[in-house]
Design an enzyme around this catalytic site. Sequence first.
Site, PDB file in Angstrom:
ATOM      1  N   THR A 118      -5.160 -45.622  24.659  1.00  0.00           N
ATOM      2  CA  THR A 118      -6.091 -45.589  23.499  1.00  0.00           C
ATOM      3  C   THR A 118      -7.284 -45.310  23.648  1.00  0.00           C
ATOM      4  O   THR A 118      -8.091 -45.279  22.794  1.00  0.00           O
ATOM      5  CB  THR A 118      -5.612 -46.797  22.773  1.00  0.00           C
ATOM      6  OG1 THR A 118      -5.759 -47.845  23.415  1.00  0.00           O
ATOM      7  CG2 THR A 118      -4.061 -46.771  22.108  1.00  0.00           C
TER       8      THR A 118
ATOM      9  N   ARG B 133     -11.342 -49.825  44.290  1.00  0.00           N
ATOM     10  CA  ARG B 133     -12.028 -48.636  45.018  1.00  0.00           C
ATOM     11  C   ARG B 133     -12.673 -49.086  46.255  1.00  0.00           C
ATOM     12  O   ARG B 133     -12.943 -48.226  47.123  1.00  0.00           O
ATOM     13  CB  ARG B 133     -13.186 -48.289  44.198  1.00  0.00           C
ATOM     14  CG  ARG B 133     -12.735 -47.510  42.930  1.00  0.00           C
ATOM     15  CD  ARG B 133     -13.841 -47.039  42.219  1.00  0.00           C
ATOM     16  NE  ARG B 133     -13.604 -46.424  40.872  1.00  0.00           N
ATOM     17  CZ  ARG B 133     -14.146 -46.499  39.798  1.00  0.00           C
ATOM     18  NH1 ARG B 133     -15.340 -47.034  39.718  1.00  0.00           N
ATOM     19  NH2 ARG B 133     -13.592 -46.100  38.765  1.00  0.00           N
TER      20      ARG B 133
ATOM     21  N   CYS C   7     -17.282 -42.165  38.017  1.00  0.00           N
ATOM     22  CA  CYS C   7     -17.569 -41.009  37.299  1.00  0.00           C
ATOM     23  C   CYS C   7     -18.818 -40.202  37.910  1.00  0.00           C
ATOM     24  O   CYS C   7     -18.832 -38.978  37.929  1.00  0.00           O
ATOM     25  CB  CYS C   7     -17.603 -41.191  35.718  1.00  0.00           C
ATOM     26  SG  CYS C   7     -18.277 -42.516  34.913  1.00  0.00           S
TER      27      CYS C   7
ATOM     28  N   HIS D  12     -21.955 -36.282  32.815  1.00  0.00           N
ATOM     29  CA  HIS D  12     -23.152 -36.842  33.632  1.00  0.00           C
ATOM     30  C   HIS D  12     -23.548 -35.508  34.394  1.00  0.00           C
ATOM     31  O   HIS D  12     -23.075 -34.595  34.655  1.00  0.00           O
ATOM     32  CB  HIS D  12     -22.353 -37.372  34.820  1.00  0.00           C
ATOM     33  CG  HIS D  12     -21.754 -38.811  34.333  1.00  0.00           C
ATOM     34  ND1 HIS D  12     -22.048 -39.562  33.097  1.00  0.00           N
ATOM     35  CD2 HIS D  12     -21.044 -39.934  34.846  1.00  0.00           C
ATOM     36  CE1 HIS D  12     -21.524 -40.580  33.135  1.00  0.00           C
ATOM     37  NE2 HIS D  12     -20.827 -40.955  34.255  1.00  0.00           N
TER      38      HIS D  12
HETATM   39  N1  LIG Z   1     -15.430 -43.753  30.078  1.00  0.00           N
HETATM   40  C1  LIG Z   1     -15.512 -42.902  31.461  1.00  0.00           C
HETATM   41  O1  LIG Z   1     -16.366 -42.096  31.621  1.00  0.00           O
HETATM   42  C2  LIG Z   1     -14.992 -43.590  32.757  1.00  0.00           C
HETATM   43  C3  LIG Z   1     -15.262 -42.856  33.910  1.00  0.00           C
HETATM   44  C4  LIG Z   1     -14.599 -43.087  35.049  1.00  0.00           C
HETATM   45  C5  LIG Z   1     -13.881 -44.373  35.149  1.00  0.00           C
HETATM   46  N2  LIG Z   1     -13.531 -45.155  33.882  1.00  0.00           N
HETATM   47  C6  LIG Z   1     -13.110 -46.395  34.019  1.00  0.00           C
HETATM   48  O2  LIG Z   1     -11.748 -46.210  33.183  1.00  0.00           O
HETATM   49  C7  LIG Z   1     -11.423 -47.196  32.464  1.00  0.00           C
HETATM   50  C8  LIG Z   1     -11.092 -47.074  31.285  1.00  0.00           C
HETATM   51  O3  LIG Z   1     -12.512 -46.702  30.708  1.00  0.00           O
HETATM   52  P1  LIG Z   1     -12.525 -46.260  28.967  1.00  0.00           P
HETATM   53  O4  LIG Z   1     -13.906 -45.783  28.988  1.00  0.00           O
HETATM   54  O5  LIG Z   1     -11.358 -45.467  28.711  1.00  0.00           O
HETATM   55  O6  LIG Z   1     -12.406 -47.730  28.325  1.00  0.00           O
HETATM   56  P2  LIG Z   1     -12.284 -47.757  26.895  1.00  0.00           P
HETATM   57  O7  LIG Z   1     -12.628 -46.791  25.725  1.00  0.00           O
HETATM   58  O8  LIG Z   1     -12.949 -49.385  26.337  1.00  0.00           O
HETATM   59  O9  LIG Z   1     -10.677 -48.179  26.613  1.00  0.00           O
HETATM   60  C9  LIG Z   1      -9.978 -49.144  27.470  1.00  0.00           C
HETATM   61  C10 LIG Z   1      -8.575 -49.182  27.391  1.00  0.00           C
HETATM   62  O10 LIG Z   1      -7.954 -50.132  28.187  1.00  0.00           O
HETATM   63  C11 LIG Z   1      -6.992 -50.756  27.312  1.00  0.00           C
HETATM   64  N3  LIG Z   1      -7.298 -52.374  27.301  1.00  0.00           N
HETATM   65  C12 LIG Z   1      -8.236 -53.059  27.195  1.00  0.00           C
HETATM   66  N4  LIG Z   1      -7.817 -54.340  27.582  1.00  0.00           N
HETATM   67  C13 LIG Z   1      -6.828 -54.368  27.695  1.00  0.00           C
HETATM   68  C14 LIG Z   1      -5.937 -55.386  27.969  1.00  0.00           C
HETATM   69  N5  LIG Z   1      -6.149 -56.911  27.998  1.00  0.00           N
HETATM   70  N6  LIG Z   1      -4.556 -55.147  28.112  1.00  0.00           N
HETATM   71  C15 LIG Z   1      -4.016 -53.991  28.053  1.00  0.00           C
HETATM   72  N7  LIG Z   1      -4.911 -52.849  27.728  1.00  0.00           N
HETATM   73  C16 LIG Z   1      -6.262 -53.355  27.609  1.00  0.00           C
HETATM   74  C17 LIG Z   1      -7.730 -50.425  25.788  1.00  0.00           C
HETATM   75  O11 LIG Z   1      -6.619 -50.795  24.855  1.00  0.00           O
HETATM   76  P3  LIG Z   1      -7.004 -51.083  23.444  1.00  0.00           P
HETATM   77  O12 LIG Z   1      -7.424 -49.744  22.625  1.00  0.00           O
HETATM   78  O13 LIG Z   1      -5.836 -51.615  22.864  1.00  0.00           O
HETATM   79  O14 LIG Z   1      -7.881 -52.051  23.470  1.00  0.00           O
HETATM   80  C18 LIG Z   1      -7.882 -48.975  25.869  1.00  0.00           C
HETATM   81  O15 LIG Z   1      -6.770 -48.415  26.071  1.00  0.00           O
HETATM   82  C19 LIG Z   1     -12.433 -48.465  33.067  1.00  0.00           C
HETATM   83  O16 LIG Z   1     -11.897 -49.263  34.174  1.00  0.00           O
HETATM   84  C20 LIG Z   1     -13.712 -47.662  33.257  1.00  0.00           C
HETATM   85  O17 LIG Z   1     -14.618 -48.265  34.038  1.00  0.00           O
HETATM   86  C21 LIG Z   1     -14.404 -44.706  32.819  1.00  0.00           C
END
Ligand SMILES: NC(=O)c1ccc[n+]([C@@H]2O[C@H](COP(=O)([O-])OP(=O)(O)OC[C@H]3O[C@@H](n4cnc5c(N)ncnc54)[C@H](OP(=O)(O)O)[C@@H]3O)[C@@H](O)[C@H]2O)c1
Length: 361
Positions: A17, A108, A138, A263
């Site tokens: 999500t 990582r 990223c 980025h």
């Molecule tokens: N955004 C980027 O550009 C990017 C790039 C590289 C890596 N990342 C990494 O990828 C990961 C996700 O990033 P994002 O940007 O997609 O974050 P986000 O938008 O905050 O989404 C987080 C996701 O994790 C779920 N989640 C959070 N706490 C949880 C828990 N306790 N149990 C189960 N599910 C949980 C959330 O579910 P709910 O919706 O139910 O809260 C949501 O589906 C992070 O580790 C981030 O550092 C992100």
Amino acid sequence: MTAPRSSGPALAVVGATGAVGTVLLQILSQRADVWGDIRLIASARSAGRVLAVRAEATEVLALTEDAFHGLGPGDVVVFLTPAAVSARWAPVVTARGAVVVDQSAAFRADPEVPLVVPEVNAHAVRIRPRGIVAGPDCVTAAMSAALGALHAEYGLTELAVSSYQAAGAAGRAGSEALRRQLSLVAGTSLGEHPGDVRRAVGEDTGPFAAPLALNVVPWSGELCEGGWSSHELAVRAETRRILDLERLPVSVTCVQVPVVTGHSLTVRARFENPVDAAHARKILEAAPGVVLVDDPAAGEFPTPADAAGTDPAWAGRVRVSLDDPRALEFFVCADNLRKGAALNATQIAELIAGEFAYFAL
Ligand SMILES: NC(=O)c1ccc[n+]([C@@H]2O[C@H](COP(=O)([O-])OP(=O)(O)OC[C@H]3O[C@@H](n4cnc5c(N)ncnc54)[C@H](OP(=O)(O)O)[C@@H]3O)[C@@H](O)[C@H]2O)c1
């Protein structure tokens, strides 16, 4: 959950999500379908939501042991969750024999977990003693394919990078904070008073160290020794791992800019021998996962607005350094949600699915 499909390994997406999860579901609908069942998992807050994947309505499960029921060897679980969630739940998955692909920072730096950008080191996926494969940050991911191709030709000896990072790298919280700040500053008499932006945004700067709307913020991560940020040190360490250059001198400055997605990086890469810009452009043109856009006379160079929503890294502004014939300078942009996270994780998951398909022959 979707109705079971007869063939192909199962794929579970934990964090379906989130910002990255949403893009990964779109990507799954756009690529060759190698998967059997796809199950979607998130926090208990999202349980019961219905999302579309491969044009099928699919219910989101809460992250519990039960969510992984029936998964085993040959299946893949992608974690797109905060690092603490990945660290807690990845071992639950590997204990079942399924392979974890983690896109958080949790693994990582673990020497027993390969860190993979498929265009550069796809071979590393196969050696995974913990049953976990990690995707890079990223910022690292945005430059890896271009850098990997140039390194293969010229032999990289030194690297200096500045990032211009999109707000969306901080997840939904990051892009929502930037949108909110932009709407707050839009009503001010911008530019007339230097303090306007800070006043309009107020104390709540979201996940950023200062207001991001109409501003740039030279900070990302936690403070580390010597004044470096944890993000800068991570990009350095990850680049060394992916290129297999343990002692490569790397200098990184991470800067947040008011861009929602995409980025950008300025890269100065020094090589073993003198380099030629025209030849370097040819290498970038032929590099998998890279598109060369380099005709400044015609106003053509990469921008994050063009890269957002696309798969490759866009490279341009390729020049030989004025004072060093062994160094190239270039600019590269990539979608932080796609190559920076969801696409890279999908590519890794497909490599793993391919291994099992081979053994099943
Ligand atoms: N955004 C980027 O550009 C990017 C790039 C590289 C890596 N990342 C990494 O990828 C990961 C996700 O990033 P994002 O940007 O997609 O974050 P986000 O938008 O905050 O989404 C987080 C996701 O994790 C779920 N989640 C959070 N706490 C949880 C828990 N306790 N149990 C189960 N599910 C949980 C959330 O579910 P709910 O919706 O139910 O809260 C949501 O589906 C992070 O580790 C981030 O550092 C992100």
